[in-house]
Design a protein around this motif. Structure first.
Motif, PDB file in Angstrom:
ATOM      1  N   ALA A 102       0.742  -1.232   0.055  1.00 50.86           N
ATOM      2  CA  ALA A 102      -0.100   0.162   0.009  1.00 50.86           C
ATOM      3  C   ALA A 102       0.829   1.246  -0.168  1.00 50.86           C
ATOM      4  O   ALA A 102       0.627   2.221  -0.761  1.00 50.86           O
ATOM      5  CB  ALA A 102      -0.894   0.081   1.066  1.00 50.86           C
ATOM      6  N   VAL A 103       1.803   1.214   0.952  1.00 50.71           N
ATOM      7  CA  VAL A 103       2.836   2.459   0.841  1.00 50.71           C
ATOM      8  C   VAL A 103       3.571   2.431  -0.554  1.00 50.71           C
ATOM      9  O   VAL A 103       3.509   3.586  -0.909  1.00 50.71           O
ATOM     10  CB  VAL A 103       3.916   2.267   1.951  1.00 50.71           C
ATOM     11  CG1 VAL A 103       4.924   3.131   1.724  1.00 50.71           C
ATOM     12  CG2 VAL A 103       3.441   1.973   3.195  1.00 50.71           C
ATOM     13  N   ALA A 104       4.022   1.573  -0.927  1.00 54.78           N
ATOM     14  CA  ALA A 104       4.561   1.622  -2.568  1.00 54.78           C
ATOM     15  C   ALA A 104       3.497   1.957  -3.545  1.00 54.78           C
ATOM     16  O   ALA A 104       3.839   2.845  -4.352  1.00 54.78           O
ATOM     17  CB  ALA A 104       5.261   0.285  -2.901  1.00 54.78           C
ATOM     18  N   TRP A 105       2.246   1.526  -3.433  1.00 56.31           N
ATOM     19  CA  TRP A 105       1.315   1.934  -4.325  1.00 56.31           C
ATOM     20  C   TRP A 105       0.931   3.516  -4.128  1.00 56.31           C
ATOM     21  O   TRP A 105       1.019   4.320  -5.167  1.00 56.31           O
ATOM     22  CB  TRP A 105       0.149   1.037  -4.148  1.00 56.31           C
ATOM     23  CG  TRP A 105      -1.015   1.592  -5.082  1.00 56.31           C
ATOM     24  CD1 TRP A 105      -1.171   1.365  -6.248  1.00 56.31           C
ATOM     25  CD2 TRP A 105      -2.092   2.376  -4.724  1.00 56.31           C
ATOM     26  NE1 TRP A 105      -2.440   1.868  -6.767  1.00 56.31           N
ATOM     27  CE2 TRP A 105      -2.788   2.478  -5.941  1.00 56.31           C
ATOM     28  CE3 TRP A 105      -2.422   3.131  -3.557  1.00 56.31           C
ATOM     29  CZ2 TRP A 105      -4.007   3.434  -5.882  1.00 56.31           C
ATOM     30  CZ3 TRP A 105      -3.596   3.934  -3.472  1.00 56.31           C
ATOM     31  CH2 TRP A 105      -4.478   4.062  -4.666  1.00 56.31           C
TER      32      TRP A 105
ATOM     33  N   LEU B  69      16.020   7.345   5.617  1.00 54.89           N
ATOM     34  CA  LEU B  69      15.697   6.118   6.138  1.00 54.89           C
ATOM     35  C   LEU B  69      16.002   4.800   5.107  1.00 54.89           C
ATOM     36  O   LEU B  69      16.028   3.616   5.591  1.00 54.89           O
ATOM     37  CB  LEU B  69      14.193   6.250   6.525  1.00 54.89           C
ATOM     38  CG  LEU B  69      13.655   7.044   7.474  1.00 54.89           C
ATOM     39  CD1 LEU B  69      12.402   7.254   7.796  1.00 54.89           C
ATOM     40  CD2 LEU B  69      14.333   6.312   8.894  1.00 54.89           C
ATOM     41  N   SER B  70      15.779   5.098   3.963  1.00 54.48           N
ATOM     42  CA  SER B  70      15.776   4.281   2.793  1.00 54.48           C
ATOM     43  C   SER B  70      17.270   3.456   2.866  1.00 54.48           C
ATOM     44  O   SER B  70      17.460   2.598   2.577  1.00 54.48           O
ATOM     45  CB  SER B  70      15.323   4.561   1.646  1.00 54.48           C
ATOM     46  OG  SER B  70      16.668   5.440   0.915  1.00 54.48           O
TER      47      SER B  70
ATOM     48  N   ALA C 218       8.488   2.130   0.344  1.00 58.45           N
ATOM     49  CA  ALA C 218       8.328   0.878   1.310  1.00 58.45           C
ATOM     50  C   ALA C 218       9.533   0.494   2.200  1.00 58.45           C
ATOM     51  O   ALA C 218       9.292   0.216   3.617  1.00 58.45           O
ATOM     52  CB  ALA C 218       7.882  -0.186   0.528  1.00 58.45           C
ATOM     53  N   ILE C 219      10.676   0.881   1.643  1.00 60.97           N
ATOM     54  CA  ILE C 219      11.770   0.492   2.437  1.00 60.97           C
ATOM     55  C   ILE C 219      11.940   1.412   3.585  1.00 60.97           C
ATOM     56  O   ILE C 219      12.292   1.139   4.831  1.00 60.97           O
ATOM     57  CB  ILE C 219      12.962   0.609   1.358  1.00 60.97           C
ATOM     58  CG1 ILE C 219      12.974  -0.659   0.308  1.00 60.97           C
ATOM     59  CG2 ILE C 219      14.323   0.316   2.278  1.00 60.97           C
ATOM     60  CD1 ILE C 219      13.056  -1.890   0.963  1.00 60.97           C
ATOM     61  N   ALA C 220      11.828   2.797   3.272  1.00 62.14           N
ATOM     62  CA  ALA C 220      11.778   3.700   4.458  1.00 62.14           C
ATOM     63  C   ALA C 220      10.864   3.380   5.394  1.00 62.14           C
ATOM     64  O   ALA C 220      11.264   3.351   6.781  1.00 62.14           O
ATOM     65  CB  ALA C 220      11.581   5.232   3.788  1.00 62.14           C
ATOM     66  N   PHE C 221       9.816   2.908   5.061  1.00 61.28           N
ATOM     67  CA  PHE C 221       8.761   2.470   5.861  1.00 61.28           C
ATOM     68  C   PHE C 221       9.088   1.376   6.913  1.00 61.28           C
ATOM     69  O   PHE C 221       9.143   1.320   8.125  1.00 61.28           O
ATOM     70  CB  PHE C 221       7.463   2.154   5.194  1.00 61.28           C
ATOM     71  CG  PHE C 221       6.187   1.772   6.262  1.00 61.28           C
ATOM     72  CD1 PHE C 221       5.429   2.680   6.996  1.00 61.28           C
ATOM     73  CD2 PHE C 221       5.906   0.252   6.226  1.00 61.28           C
ATOM     74  CE1 PHE C 221       4.430   2.240   7.667  1.00 61.28           C
ATOM     75  CE2 PHE C 221       4.828   0.127   7.186  1.00 61.28           C
ATOM     76  CZ  PHE C 221       4.161   0.906   8.060  1.00 61.28           C
TER      77      PHE C 221
ATOM     78  N   LEU D 225      10.933  -9.888  10.055  1.00 63.43           N
ATOM     79  CA  LEU D 225      10.360 -10.136   8.772  1.00 63.43           C
ATOM     80  C   LEU D 225      10.964  -8.564   7.893  1.00 63.43           C
ATOM     81  O   LEU D 225      11.176  -8.891   6.711  1.00 63.43           O
ATOM     82  CB  LEU D 225       9.080 -10.565   8.590  1.00 63.43           C
ATOM     83  CG  LEU D 225       8.338 -10.573   7.515  1.00 63.43           C
ATOM     84  CD1 LEU D 225       8.818 -11.989   6.838  1.00 63.43           C
ATOM     85  CD2 LEU D 225       6.843 -10.771   7.512  1.00 63.43           C
ATOM     86  N   SER D 226      10.579  -7.704   8.298  1.00 65.66           N
ATOM     87  CA  SER D 226      10.588  -6.537   7.829  1.00 65.66           C
ATOM     88  C   SER D 226      12.153  -6.111   7.313  1.00 65.66           C
ATOM     89  O   SER D 226      12.221  -5.736   6.116  1.00 65.66           O
ATOM     90  CB  SER D 226      10.132  -5.254   8.763  1.00 65.66           C
ATOM     91  OG  SER D 226       9.958  -4.114   8.020  1.00 65.66           O
ATOM     92  N   ALA D 227      13.148  -6.381   8.060  1.00 63.98           N
ATOM     93  CA  ALA D 227      14.315  -6.067   7.883  1.00 63.98           C
ATOM     94  C   ALA D 227      14.836  -7.088   6.756  1.00 63.98           C
ATOM     95  O   ALA D 227      15.508  -6.748   5.771  1.00 63.98           O
ATOM     96  CB  ALA D 227      15.128  -6.384   9.258  1.00 63.98           C
ATOM     97  N   ALA D 228      14.352  -8.485   6.766  1.00 61.91           N
ATOM     98  CA  ALA D 228      15.112  -9.286   6.076  1.00 61.91           C
ATOM     99  C   ALA D 228      14.056  -9.147   4.446  1.00 61.91           C
ATOM    100  O   ALA D 228      14.724  -9.161   3.434  1.00 61.91           O
ATOM    101  CB  ALA D 228      14.460 -10.580   6.300  1.00 61.91           C
TER     102      ALA D 228
END
Lengths: 921, 65, 131
Positions: free
Chosen positions: A20-23, A44-45, A199-202, A348-351
């Motif tokens: 959703a963030v990416a979209w 952040l990215s 999405a990565i920054a998030f 999970l997020s980090a990976a």
């Protein structure tokens, strides 16, 4: 609440949120309001650097090494300081060349060499596979551990399971799908992924929050603050030594330094870091913010690593729980279910973040620098003749992503169990560090050549394989362990972990030392054995001197082709519609209305090449364009000339810019000076013509009377006498005039001789009166004198001073009414000056004429009935004489009330002469 | 070539300072068993020095823009 | 009847020489040392020829020349400019102002007398027809 379906649902919900963030970011980007064009988002990215390794592995490392995990994060802090120089230069180059990946970047630098691009891609892929496997291992392990809740059960060994039942396999599969969905939905000419970056920054925020949460929980809930935690740890001998762990083992400082260096390089050369830091950068200035925000992020995410590690060691019985899992198992053992789930999501997020960016970056490299160059060169595929290749490109990338994750999975099967998370990651770091000499050298040294880069990369990579990858395989049992322990063929000198007998270092330090020696050495040697080709030199200059370029880099292309041929070519890769759109906008930019009107010149070829480079990389783009545009061979000398001219022009234009201001003011000054010169020129002409006129006048009389006397021998005696007297008078006038003109010229040119001496002013005044008494008497003018009794002496030339006085006195006599004239001569003084005034009761001088009379040939004749008999130079000469001795000459006058001519001179120091008495009139 | 700015010199100086702070022998000075408020001095030192470096970076690189 | 020559010149010695030369050539002369004086003499003396110095005080020779040309009653008066500068500009300006001829100082007395005679001969024949 931690049943399998809950964990899976939450995981997918989280991934959905990332989508959703990416979209949203993509939508905003399409609307022209990018959210990633922001220094905070950019910073952040960059935190995609913190992967499952950081999230789980640092704690594992800290449990055995104490602060030994920190160099991995301090190194990037130092590198980000230099980022303003190094990264900014890369960003600039990437933007100008539309570089798509690290491989493309290196290939571009070394003459758009497809070979180098391929080599870099291979090194990156092989080097990164362990790193991807690390993420898979971390996610699948954490999932299985969480699934075992409320028990704390370590996951089974990989070898004991069937692939289809292995969690890691499914993790790999899903991650591949995520990456494909994030990165290969569309083919972007600029190869930027706004949605992905957002999405990565998030996710960077999520993993930081998760880690800080568990850190605070351990430090402040499980224990009574950091002091309590460390105090308890200190009481245990195995943890006590970790309070000051450095120097305990031989080479631990060396290890610290090398880890720092390694991480400094990794922060640039990991494909995903290059992707987010350089390729996805939207504004160079964001680097300023990132230079401190990203390090701050690193600091924050590491501050609780040691407390969690110690907490875990204190809490769990020795060896029962893998330290790599403390982050998750500590909340679990405390029955903090929500926190455990948050930790799992954080991990999970980090990976996921790492895998998505890494695989997208690598798939671009595989597609553009490995597969495409081969396909394009292979006639069997006849790719160069196909109409639309854009979907093929996307398919290649998708396949590459799947292949990468499967590769990572198989590495995990092979070697994953043998090492802790951090050790696996460091192997990857060491691999990408091999890019450093070629890239850093290529950025700052024009002399680095394709051959050097090839040699350096090959040598460094070979040493890496030998000293790190082989031992990893051996340790996992995939290769014979004897190879590592005994050396190949039993040659101990060649033992991979103690090459040439270098012992006492940890494996990474050992590998880095040898690989860097090989890499840098080969790069330098390779660069100096042979001269660069022309194309290489062009690219080297473009890279090294990138700051001196303003627009798109100049291309040495000299061929010609048609616009439509180029459009068709670009259309094959970007799709015909997109190509038509691009070419049309280019045509409009050039001021023509259709693509057909465009000339297939160098600029158009360059434009097409850039569009293609954004999709298939520089090397392939060059090959493709060459198929439709015949390039004339360009000699090295010619290229050198072009570049030399260009760099000279650049240098000059810069200096010119600096001089612009000066020039403008100089122009104004010049204009003024020119005006003044013109004025002076006019004055000079006036002077010459006036002198000429003044000379001609007496000459006219002399000649006329001489001819008259000559032609009329029978003239009466009286008349003859009168004419002769006139000839004499005019001759005298001529002589005087010539003398004065010469005199003035001498004074003005500084050639006049001055016989300066200390003079008694009274003596000179009296003498001048004597000399002029005859004139006064003749005109019936009365003269009065007022002479100060004590007058200081002056420094002046006696004759010159006499000249001034005589001139003033004779002028006074001349302008007085004969018979009733009165002239007064006054000599006075004060402490520092001697002053002489000559006043008359003559006609006076009007205010506007008072300034004019001191100019050359300005006689104020109009006010008189008689033309004055002077030359018009006297006062001009007098003023210069007085000026020479430091005094002033001026006049005060009113028409009809006479004039006062005055001058003063400085008194000679301490030279008053009281002995001589006043002389009266 | 453009003349390097004062900022550039400051950044490089800060980088060199960082290299000094996080390296032998400075590290060895703090690599002792002592504690400060219960926390090992090496741990305290590393994070304080790190934080100071970051703060200086913020001031030097972003300041005055 | 002797032809009349007006000498407009501010240098007394040059005036003396010109008077001598003109009288010797058989002309009647009057001299003016500035422009105003010359102007008043033009009306009363009605000269056939004016020897006009270009740099006269109070009213310049050029101005005087224009006035002569503007005055119909002085139509037959010839003007011989005397210029000391000898520059092209002065000569041009003199001829523009209506001078019939010019001579540069210092001049040859013979040349001057011949030109004066020539100018008056032309004027005489022209005016003779009119009279």
């Amino acid at each position: 609440m931690l049943q399998g379906w809950v964990i899976i649902t939450v995981s997918f919900a989280y991934i959905g949120l990332l989508f959703a963030v990416a979209w949203f970011a993509d939508k905003r980007a399409a609307a022209g309001r990018s959210i990633i064009s922001n220094a905070w988002v950019y910073s952040l990215s960059l935190a995609v650097y913190a992967t499952a390794w950081t999230f789980y592995g640092s704690v594992g490392r800290a449990a055995t090494d104490g602060v030994g995990f920190l160099p991995i994060y301090i190194g990037p802090t130092l590198m980000m300081l230099l980022g303003w120089f190094v990264l900014r230069k890369m960003v600039r180059i990437v933007r100008l060349n539309r570089t798509t990946s690290l491989a493309d970047f290196v290939a571009s630098r070394y003459g758009k060499s497809a070979l180098i691009g391929g080599l870099v891609t291979i090194i990156a892929v092989i080097g990164i596979l362990p790193y991807i496997s690390l993420q898979l291992k971390a996610v699948s392990n954490s999932f299985q551990i969480l699934l075992g809740y409320p028990e704390i059960v370590m996951p089974p060994k990989v070898g004991s399971m069937v692939v289809m039942q292995d969690t890691a396999f499914y993790v790999a599969l899903f991650m591949a799908l995520f990456a494909i969905a994030f990165g290969t939905r569309q083919l972007d000419a600029a190869e930027r992924h706004e949605g992905m970056v957002a999405a990565i920054a998030f996710e960077s925020i999520v993993k930081l929050i998760a880690f800080l949460a568990v850190g605070s929980y351990v430090a402040f809930f499980m224990y009574d603050g950091l002091g309590d935690l460390f105090a308890r740890a200190a009481s245990r001998p195995d943890l006590g030594i970790l309070m000051a762990p450095l120097g305990a083992a031989a080479g631990s400082y060396a290890s610290w330094v090398w880890l720092t260096v390694l991480s400094m390089l990794a922060i640039i050369f990991l494909p995903r870091q290059f992707q987010v830091a350089v390729i996805e950068n939207t504004d160079e200035r964001h680097l300023r913010r990132a230079a401190w925000v990203f390090p701050l992020y690193m600091l924050a995410i590491n501050i609780f690593v040691l407390p969690i590690a110690f907490g875990g060691v204190l809490h769990f019985p020795q060896g029962e729980v893998d330290a790599d899992t403390f982050v998750l198992t500590l909340p679990m053992v405390q029955k903090a279910e929500g926190l455990a789930l948050l930790v799992f999501i954080g991990g999970l997020s980090a990976a996921t973040g790492m895998v998505i960016v890494e695989t997208i970056a690598l798939s671009t490299m595989i597609c553009n620098d490995l597969v495409m160059p081969v396909l394009l060169r292979t006639r069997a595929f006849r790719l160069t003749e196909q109409r639309d290749l854009s979907s093929l490109l996307l398919d290649i990338r998708r396949a590459a992503i799947i292949a990468l994750l499967m590769g990572g999975y198989f590495y995990y099967l092979l070697a994953g169990e043998a090492y802790a998370l951090v050790s696996i990651g460091l192997i990857s770091f060491a691999a990408v560090a091999q890019f450093a000499p070629a890239v850093i050298g290529g950025l700052y040294w024009k002399g680095g050549t394709r051959l050097g880069a090839l040699a350096g990369l090959s040598a460094g990579f070979t040493v890496w394989v030998y000293t790190l990858l082989l031992p990893a395989f051996a340790k996992s049992g995939w290769l014979d362990a004897e190879l590592v322990e005994q050396g190949p063929w039993g040659l101990e000198l060649l033992r991979p972990t103690q090459l040439f007998g270098l012992a006492g270092l940890d494996q990474i330090t050992h590998a880095m030392i040898w690989s860097m020696i090989a890499n840098v050495g080969a790069y330098l040697i390779g660069s100096v054995v042979r001269r660069q080709s022309a194309a290489e030199h062009v690219q080297a200059t473009l890279f090294v001197d990138v700051y001196q370029q303003t627009g798109e880099p100049g291309s040495a292309w000299r061929g010609a082709t048609s616009a439509s041929a180029l459009q068709t070519l670009v259309g094959r890769f970007l799709g015909p519609a997109r190509a038509a759109e691009l070419f049309m906008s280019y045509a409009r930019l050039r001021g023509v209305t259709s693509v057909d009107e465009l000339e297939g010149d160098r600029d158009l070829v360059r434009f097409a090449e850039l569009q293609l480079a954004g999709t298939i990389g520089a090397a392939s783009a060059k090959t493709m364009v060459a198929t439709v545009a015949q390039e004339e061979p360009l000699g090295l000398e010619e290229v050198m000339t072009i570049i030399d001219e260009a760099s000279q022009v650049i240098a000059y234009s810069h200096r010119l810019e600096e001089k612009q201001q000066e020039l403008e003011s100089a122009t104004l000054e010049l204009k003024a000076a020119n005006e003044r010169l013109k004025e002076l020129d006019r004055l000079k002409d006036d002077f010459i013509s006036t002198v000429t006129h003044e000379l001609r006048t007496p000459l006219t009389s002399i000649r006329a009377f001489s001819e008259i006397l000559h032609d009329n021998p029978d003239l009466e005696g009286v008349e003859r006498q009168r004419f002769l007297a006139l000839v004499i008078k005019e001759s005298e006038r001529l002589t005087r005039l010539i003398n004065q003109v010469l005199d003035l010229a001498k004074i003005e040119s500084g050639l006049a001789e001055w016989r300066t001496a200390e003079l008694d002013m009274r003596e000179i005044v009296l003498e001048s009166l004597n000399a002029t008494s005859a004139i006064f008497k003749a005109r019936g003018v009365q003269v009065e004198m007022r002479i100060s009794p004590v007058t200081p002496r002056v420094m002046a030339d006696r004759d010159r001073l006499m000249q001034v006085l005589l001139n003033l006195l004779s002028n006074a006599a001349k302008f007085c009414t004969p018979g009733s004239g009165r002239v007064e001569l006054r000599l006075s003084c004060d402490a520092s000056t001697v002053r002489v005034d000559v006043s008359d009761n003559g006609v006076g001088i009007s205010a506007e004429n008072q300034a004019l009379i001191f100019e050359k040939f300005r006689q104020v004749g109009d006010t008189l009935t008689d033309k004055p008999s002077g030359t018009g130079l006297g006062l001009a000469i007098c003023r210069r004489i007085v000026g020479h001795f430091g005094g002033r000459l001026w006049v005060e006058s009113e028409p009809g009330r006479g004039s006062v001519f005055s001058f003063d001179l400085p008194a000679a120091a301490g030279a008053a002469d009281p002995g001589s008495l006043a002389a009266g009139a | 070539m453009r003349k390097p700015s004062l900022r550039a010199y400051r950044i490089v100086s800060l980088f060199l300072l960082g290299c000094l702070l996080f390296n032998y022998p400075v590290l060895a000075l703090f690599n002792v068993g002592a504690t400060a408020a219960g926390v090992p001095v090496l741990y305290v030192y590393l994070f304080v020095a790190w934080g100071v470096t970051i703060a200086l970076a913020a001031v030097v690189i972003e300041g005055g823009t | 009847m002797a032809k009349r020559v007006l000498i407009a010149e501010d240098e007394p010695s040059i005036v003396t020489s010109l008077e001598f030369l003109m009288r010797k050539a058989g002309f009647e002369t009057r001299a003016a040392t500035d422009g105003e004086e010359a102007l008043s003499l033009l009306g009363t003396f009605r000269p056939h020829l004016v020897l006009l110095d270009i740099m006269l005080p109070r009213r310049s020779g050029l101005e005087l020349c224009r006035l002569i040309r503007a005055d119909a009653s002085l139509a037959e008066t010839r003007v011989l400019m005397l210029t000391a500068k000898g520059g092209h500009r002065d000569v041009e300006r003199g001829l523009e102002a209506g001078a019939d001829d010019y001579i540069t100082k210092p001049f040859s007395t013979q040349d001057l007398v011949e030109r004066a005679k020539g100018l008056m001969a032309a004027a005489g024949s022209a005016s003779g027809e009119g009279q």
